[in-house]
Motif scaffolding. Structure first.
Motif, PDB file in Angstrom:
ATOM      1  N   MET A  78       0.848  -1.203   0.000  1.00  0.00           N
ATOM      2  CA  MET A  78       0.000   0.000   0.000  1.00  0.00           C
ATOM      3  C   MET A  78       0.881   1.250   0.000  1.00  0.00           C
ATOM      4  N   LEU A  79       0.428   2.310  -0.708  1.00  0.00           N
ATOM      5  CA  LEU A  79       1.173   3.560  -0.722  1.00  0.00           C
ATOM      6  C   LEU A  79       0.678   4.423   0.417  1.00  0.00           C
ATOM      7  N   THR A  80       1.375   4.388   1.543  1.00  0.00           N
ATOM      8  CA  THR A  80       0.898   5.103   2.729  1.00  0.00           C
ATOM      9  C   THR A  80       1.943   6.031   3.295  1.00  0.00           C
ATOM     10  N   ASN A  81       3.239   5.762   3.049  1.00  0.00           N
ATOM     11  CA  ASN A  81       4.311   6.582   3.609  1.00  0.00           C
ATOM     12  C   ASN A  81       4.812   7.546   2.541  1.00  0.00           C
ATOM     13  N   THR A  82       4.797   8.842   2.859  1.00  0.00           N
ATOM     14  CA  THR A  82       5.099   9.859   1.840  1.00  0.00           C
ATOM     15  C   THR A  82       6.498   9.696   1.274  1.00  0.00           C
ATOM     16  N   LEU A  83       7.531   9.473   2.174  1.00  0.00           N
ATOM     17  CA  LEU A  83       8.899   9.353   1.700  1.00  0.00           C
ATOM     18  C   LEU A  83       9.070   8.128   0.819  1.00  0.00           C
ATOM     19  N   SER A  84       8.573   7.007   1.322  1.00  0.00           N
ATOM     20  CA  SER A  84       8.707   5.775   0.540  1.00  0.00           C
ATOM     21  C   SER A  84       7.873   5.835  -0.726  1.00  0.00           C
ATOM     22  N   ASP A  85       6.704   6.478  -0.636  1.00  0.00           N
ATOM     23  CA  ASP A  85       5.860   6.629  -1.830  1.00  0.00           C
ATOM     24  C   ASP A  85       6.621   7.394  -2.906  1.00  0.00           C
ATOM     25  N   ASN A  86       7.216   8.519  -2.534  1.00  0.00           N
ATOM     26  CA  ASN A  86       7.933   9.339  -3.509  1.00  0.00           C
ATOM     27  C   ASN A  86       9.113   8.577  -4.111  1.00  0.00           C
ATOM     28  N   LEU A  87       9.831   7.796  -3.282  1.00  0.00           N
ATOM     29  CA  LEU A  87      10.954   7.016  -3.781  1.00  0.00           C
ATOM     30  C   LEU A  87      10.481   5.959  -4.757  1.00  0.00           C
ATOM     31  N   PHE A  88       9.376   5.284  -4.376  1.00  0.00           N
ATOM     32  CA  PHE A  88       8.821   4.247  -5.263  1.00  0.00           C
ATOM     33  C   PHE A  88       8.400   4.850  -6.602  1.00  0.00           C
ATOM     34  N   LEU A  89       7.706   5.989  -6.540  1.00  0.00           N
ATOM     35  CA  LEU A  89       7.216   6.606  -7.770  1.00  0.00           C
ATOM     36  C   LEU A  89       8.385   7.035  -8.656  1.00  0.00           C
ATOM     37  N   SER A  90       9.454   7.545  -8.033  1.00  0.00           N
ATOM     38  CA  SER A  90      10.623   7.959  -8.826  1.00  0.00           C
ATOM     39  C   SER A  90      11.250   6.770  -9.542  1.00  0.00           C
ATOM     40  N   ILE A  91      11.349   5.639  -8.831  1.00  0.00           N
ATOM     41  CA  ILE A  91      11.919   4.435  -9.452  1.00  0.00           C
ATOM     42  C   ILE A  91      10.993   3.915 -10.543  1.00  0.00           C
ATOM     43  N   PHE A  92       9.660   3.928 -10.230  1.00  0.00           N
ATOM     44  CA  PHE A  92       8.692   3.395 -11.188  1.00  0.00           C
ATOM     45  C   PHE A  92       8.707   4.207 -12.481  1.00  0.00           C
ATOM     46  N   GLU A  93       8.855   5.514 -12.372  1.00  0.00           N
ATOM     47  CA  GLU A  93       8.833   6.364 -13.557  1.00  0.00           C
ATOM     48  C   GLU A  93      10.022   6.105 -14.474  1.00  0.00           C
ATOM     49  N   LYS A  94      11.112   5.539 -13.942  1.00  0.00           N
ATOM     50  CA  LYS A  94      12.289   5.261 -14.759  1.00  0.00           C
ATOM     51  C   LYS A  94      12.319   3.816 -15.243  1.00  0.00           C
ATOM     52  N   SER A  95      11.259   3.058 -14.936  1.00  0.00           N
ATOM     53  CA  SER A  95      11.210   1.648 -15.332  1.00  0.00           C
ATOM     54  C   SER A  95      10.791   1.522 -16.784  1.00  0.00           C
ATOM     55  N   THR A  96      10.567   0.271 -17.223  1.00  0.00           N
ATOM     56  CA  THR A  96      10.146   0.001 -18.594  1.00  0.00           C
ATOM     57  C   THR A  96       8.695   0.434 -18.793  1.00  0.00           C
ATOM     58  N   ASN A  97       8.124   0.124 -19.987  1.00  0.00           N
ATOM     59  CA  ASN A  97       6.742   0.531 -20.260  1.00  0.00           C
ATOM     60  C   ASN A  97       5.813  -0.026 -19.189  1.00  0.00           C
ATOM     61  N   ALA A  98       5.223   0.831 -18.333  1.00  0.00           N
ATOM     62  CA  ALA A  98       4.366   0.321 -17.265  1.00  0.00           C
ATOM     63  C   ALA A  98       3.480   1.415 -16.718  1.00  0.00           C
ATOM     64  N   LEU A  99       2.307   0.954 -16.228  1.00  0.00           N
ATOM     65  CA  LEU A  99       1.363   1.809 -15.511  1.00  0.00           C
ATOM     66  C   LEU A  99       1.069   1.156 -14.167  1.00  0.00           C
ATOM     67  N   LEU A 100       0.916   1.962 -13.115  1.00  0.00           N
ATOM     68  CA  LEU A 100       0.456   1.466 -11.821  1.00  0.00           C
ATOM     69  C   LEU A 100      -0.984   1.919 -11.678  1.00  0.00           C
ATOM     70  N   VAL A 101      -1.903   0.942 -11.668  1.00  0.00           N
ATOM     71  CA  VAL A 101      -3.339   1.227 -11.685  1.00  0.00           C
ATOM     72  C   VAL A 101      -3.949   0.802 -10.357  1.00  0.00           C
ATOM     73  N   LYS A 102      -4.710   1.676  -9.738  1.00  0.00           N
ATOM     74  CA  LYS A 102      -5.395   1.370  -8.485  1.00  0.00           C
ATOM     75  C   LYS A 102      -6.612   0.493  -8.775  1.00  0.00           C
ATOM     76  N   ALA A 103      -6.820  -0.519  -7.940  1.00  0.00           N
ATOM     77  CA  ALA A 103      -7.919  -1.472  -8.175  1.00  0.00           C
ATOM     78  C   ALA A 103      -9.220  -0.918  -7.610  1.00  0.00           C
ATOM     79  N   ASP A 104      -9.632   0.286  -8.079  1.00  0.00           N
ATOM     80  CA  ASP A 104     -10.920   0.836  -7.665  1.00  0.00           C
ATOM     81  C   ASP A 104     -11.882   0.750  -8.842  1.00  0.00           C
TER      82      ASP A 104
END
Length: 883
Positions: free
Chosen positions: A1-27
């Motif tokens: 779960m994305l709940t911690n601001t620091l870890s969230d920002n780090l994850f998003l930064s890494i994810f944005e530099k990854s291969t072709n991908a989207l992170l989609v919320k299951a709503d």
């Protein structure tokens, strides 16, 4: 779960530099949380356009293929259900992204991300373009494994494939799928393509193949039309294909053909596009204001001129913009919330005469809108937009407010109801219509109709009206209008109004009919009730021998009915004007009637009441008549008179009786004045003599006799005033004076004969009125004497004056026996006296209050009383303040 601001920002930064991908919320909307830079470059879209939006909302912008959304939706649901990775390979080499050309192969991985409870919280969506691998593998196999193995590969391939060699493009190999596409058998093997498939002549395919052979560059085609012969029938089909050069010993010797028949998809899309085109035409050509808002931000996607007229905007001002950006003044109004509700719930909403403040070129204006919001769904039954239908009913609402109609049913009859819209193809007989149309015809809004079905519901007796309206529209430019009955499925009868236009082709032949339908059943019922009421009123006025009049004050037009004309001696063809009416009056009544009309037309003074008696000399008989006229004026919002309507009645006989009676009263009162005056003089002489001789018995007796003579004198003068009032001879001596001085003087006058009561005058500031001082004092004395007469000795009588704005009010309050509700209604009538145990023994003829009321009427003032039995009374009169 994305709940911690620091870890969230780090994850998003890494994810944005990854291969072709989207992170989609299951709503419910599958909201995009993060996107890689590689995906943004591949899809040619910005991060702001995708992050925070629903995945499928974005997908409609990225792909033209509706079944891509279906396949991905099913895959997402599978991931949520199984909590396992789902793999998906798009069929038929689809071009997922609209900006890409050519034929492409894709492989997709949808991977679940679980929360602490083991439920799917997010989905990592990774699409991979595998087109190059597929085509290279096919070519590689052809080069490495020789003809036999390659032919085996071709024959067993799950897609249509063929190999042609040399400039003549001789068909070396062709599998079953491509032979079926061509509509040929294996007999074409070994033949040049142009010979094997002769219908390709005149089409570009042979030349395209030779270009690939010559250049060594592959060629891709998407949904390309080709005319082929299948089962003896020549028809047009659509293909996705690739022409790939076949290389041998550094020389291009042939071309590999890979093709997919996408005819069904293309034709399906054409049907959808045609339907959408008709839908857009329905909106753009409709006389009803309509438009479409797209997405949760309510981006203005489609509108017609009628809607732009309501908005007071141009197309350039609204196209592609958010509704709230175009109309920031709507932020605190209910419309954005209603649109959001419809978008999120998928439930339609209808509003009737809802106020809306809109910023126009003339400033902020108030409109009243009848509207409907209808959700629009995609193939996955997700709301992608809202269809807006609106009717500006401001004119109707304002007109109803200005006329101040008293009947609620009449107001409802003028209110706009929900409209149904339609677009009929007169050539095919097909019809496109809004759901509201079905409701107007008595069905659920999901009911499906043909044009003939709707016509079958028109009442048989009204079909001629419909046909006449259609024929008239053929000659007047296409506009048509009619009101007819329709028969509901439950056999009940309803009225509906249709308004629209015919559309013609270049030869003047009608090809389409567009318009709107509204249910006017309630209005029809109200009109019928009004007709019955008018007939009842006509019969009642005839029975009572009443005449009616209607004076349009604004336009100075006067209408009289037959009875009114008879009284004045005019025929039904004579033109009646205000000037002609005034000239028919007795000269002595001319000014008085004008004053009564002016008074009635002054809302501030009269509230529109018109009540006057006057004499006329009939035009034809030259006969004097007495007329009683009563009416009511109607005003606009600024207090200006619009109309004065009322009735007249012949009161000649009654007036003559009153004149004879008043003459008798005047004569009798006059004859009594002289002996009473002499008698009073003799009694006063005897009283003076008795007082000098100190004869107390004679003094007391003579004082009582003098008081009785004083009462008789006042009674006689009252009768004389009564006679003058009813004969119209009582004259007012008008002047400006302080009402407090006059009331104080009246108290001084009555104090000698009211020693048994305490009279209190409450002081106020000076209040100036324009009136007859003596007559106003007479009214005050009458009210004080009345209070003394009906109040116990020793009680207090309070007089007060009050400034109420445009009026001065004088009140006389006692602590007496009070008046019951029945007597309150008649207390100011001539000769009326309260008859009960408490008033038995009180003297008087019941003319004091009547005279007071008449004096107030001559001053255009008011007189009234507030009282309850046993609780005392407060009599008060009002006079207009001096200007």
């Amino acid at each position: 779960m994305l709940t911690n601001t620091l870890s969230d920002n780090l994850f998003l930064s890494i994810f944005e530099k990854s291969t072709n991908a989207l992170l989609v919320k299951a709503d419910a909307a599958f909201t995009v949380v993060a996107v890689s830079d590689a995906y943004l470059q591949m899809a040619s879209i910005s991060r702001e356009e995708i992050v925070g939006h629903g995945f499928f909302e974005i997908l409609t912008k990225l792909t033209e293929h509706f079944y891509v959304a279906d396949a991905l939706s099913n895959s997402f649901q599978q991931v949520i259900k199984t909590r396992e990775i789902a793999y998906l390979q798009y069929p038929d080499h689809l071009n997922v992204f609209v900006h890409q050309s050519g034929q492409h192969y894709w492989s997709v991985t949808n991977k679940p991300v679980l929360d602490e409870d083991g439920k799917v919280a997010y989905i990592i969506h990774t699409p991979v373009n595998i087109t190059e691998q597929i085509t290279q593998e096919v070519a590689k196999q052809a080069q490495l494994h020789g003809d036999a193995l390659f032919r085996k590969l071709v024959m067993q391939a799950p897609f249509a494939i063929s190999v042609c060699s040399g400039y003549e493009l001789v068909i070396e190999t062709a599998n079953k799928q491509i032979l079926e596409l061509w509509g040929k058998s294996e007999a074409v093997l070994g033949k040049p393509l142009a010979v094997a498939v002769p219908e390709l002549e005149g089409q570009p395919f042979v030349q395209l193949l030779r270009n690939v052979l010559a250049s060594g560059e592959p060629h891709y085609g998407t949904e390309t039309p080709a005319v082929l012969m299948r089962n003896g029938v020549k028809d047009t089909f659509y293909f996705n294909f690739v022409y790939y050069p076949l290389e041998e010993n550094n020389e291009y010797t042939g071309v590999i053909i890979i093709a997919t028949d996408v005819t069904e998809q293309v034709q399906a899309r054409h049907v959808i596009e045609e339907s959408e085109k008709q839908f857009r035409n329905l909106i753009s050509q409709s006389s009803v204001a309509m438009g479409i808002m797209r997405g949760p931000d309510m981006v203005i996607d489609l509108y017609n001129d009628a809607l732009l007229k309501i908005w007071d905007k141009t197309g350039q001002q609204v196209t592609g913009k958010k509704l709230i950006d175009v109309f920031p003044e709507l932020k605190d109004q209910q419309y954005p919330a209603l649109l959001k509700q419809v978008y999120e719930t998928g439930e339609p909403f209808e509003g009737n005469e809802v106020p809306a403040y809109i910023e126009t070129n003339s400033g902020l204006v108030l409109l009243y809108i009848t509207f409907s919001y209808r959700p629009l769904f995609d193939v996955g039954h997700r709301v992608w937009g809202i269809m807006v239908t609106a009717y500006d009913v401001t004119g109707q609402v304002e007109a109803r407010h200005k006329l101040e109609l008293a009947e609620e049913s009449l107001r409802l009859a003028t209110e706009a109801t929900g409209f149904g819209t339609f677009d009929v193809d007169l050539i095919k007989g097909s019809i496109v219509y809004s759901p509201r149309l079905a409701e107007i015809f008595g069905y659920d809004n999901t009911k499906q109709f043909t044009h003939k079905d709707l016509q079958s519901h028109v009442h048989p007796e009204d079909m001629g009206t419909v046909q006449k309206a259609f024929q008239k529209a053929l000659t007047n430019g296409g506009l048509y209008f009619y009101e007819v009955r329709n028969i509901w499925p439950d056999r009940s009868i309803h009225w509906f109004r249709t308004q629209g236009s015919l559309l013609f082709d270049d030869d003047g032949k009608p090809i389409r009919m567009v318009g709107a339908v509204v249910d006017v059943t309630s209005q029809r019922h109200i009109i019928n009730e009004l007709k019955r009421s008018e007939e009842n009123l006509r019969m009642a006025t005839q029975a009572a021998e009443l005449g009616t009049f209607d004076w349009n004050v604004a336009e100075d037009k006067l209408e009289w009915d037959k009875r009114h004309r008879q009284l004045f001696g005019y025929s039904l063809t004579d033109t009646i004007t205000l000037d002609r009416f005034l000239k028919g009056l007795h000269p002595d009544d001319h000014e008085r009637v004008i004053e009564a009309l002016d008074y009635a037309c002054n809302k501030q003074l009269s509230e529109g009441d018109y009540d006057v008696d006057y004499r006329i000399i009939s035009f034809n008989e030259k006969k004097l008549r007495w007329i009683r006229a009563k009416g009511k004026a109607v005003f606009d919002e600024q207090g200006n008179p619009l109309r004065l309507v009322g009735t007249v009645v012949d009161i000649t006989d009654r007036k003559q009786d009153e004149i004879r009676k008043n003459d008798f009263i005047a004569m009798a009162s006059h004859e009594l004045k002289t002996p009473l005056t002499s008698l009073k003089a003799y009694i006063q002489m005897l009283l003076s003599s008795a007082r000098k001789s100190d004869n107390q018995f004679f003094s007391a007796s003579l004082e009582k006799a003098d008081n009785q003579i004083e009462k008789m004198t006042k009674l006689i003068y009252g009768f004389l005033d009564l006679s003058k009032i009813e004969s119209g001879k009582l004259q007012l001596e008008l002047s400006n004076f302080n009402i407090n001085d006059a009331i104080n003087e009246a108290v001084v006058d009555v104090r000698p004969i009211t020693q048994s009561h305490q009279i209190v005058l409450e002081p106020t500031e000076d209040l100036i009125v324009h009136a007859d001082r003596e007559k106003i004092m007479q009214v005050a004395v009458n009210l004080i004497n009345n209070a003394v007469k009906y109040s116990p000795k020793g009680t207090t009588i309070t007089l007060s004056t009050l400034d109420t704005g445009n009026w001065v009010e004088v009140a006389v309050k006692d602590q007496g026996i009070g008046i019951n509700t029945y007597d309150l209604q008649k207390i100011f009538q001539r000769f009326y006296r309260v008859q009960d145990e408490k008033t038995r023994g009180f003297s008087g003829f019941g003319i004091g209050l009547y005279l007071s009321a008449e004096i107030m009427a001559l001053h255009h003032g008011e007189i009234d009383v507030k009282s309850e039995a046993g609780q005392g009374s407060t009599f008060y009169f009002r006079l207009p303040k001096a200007l």
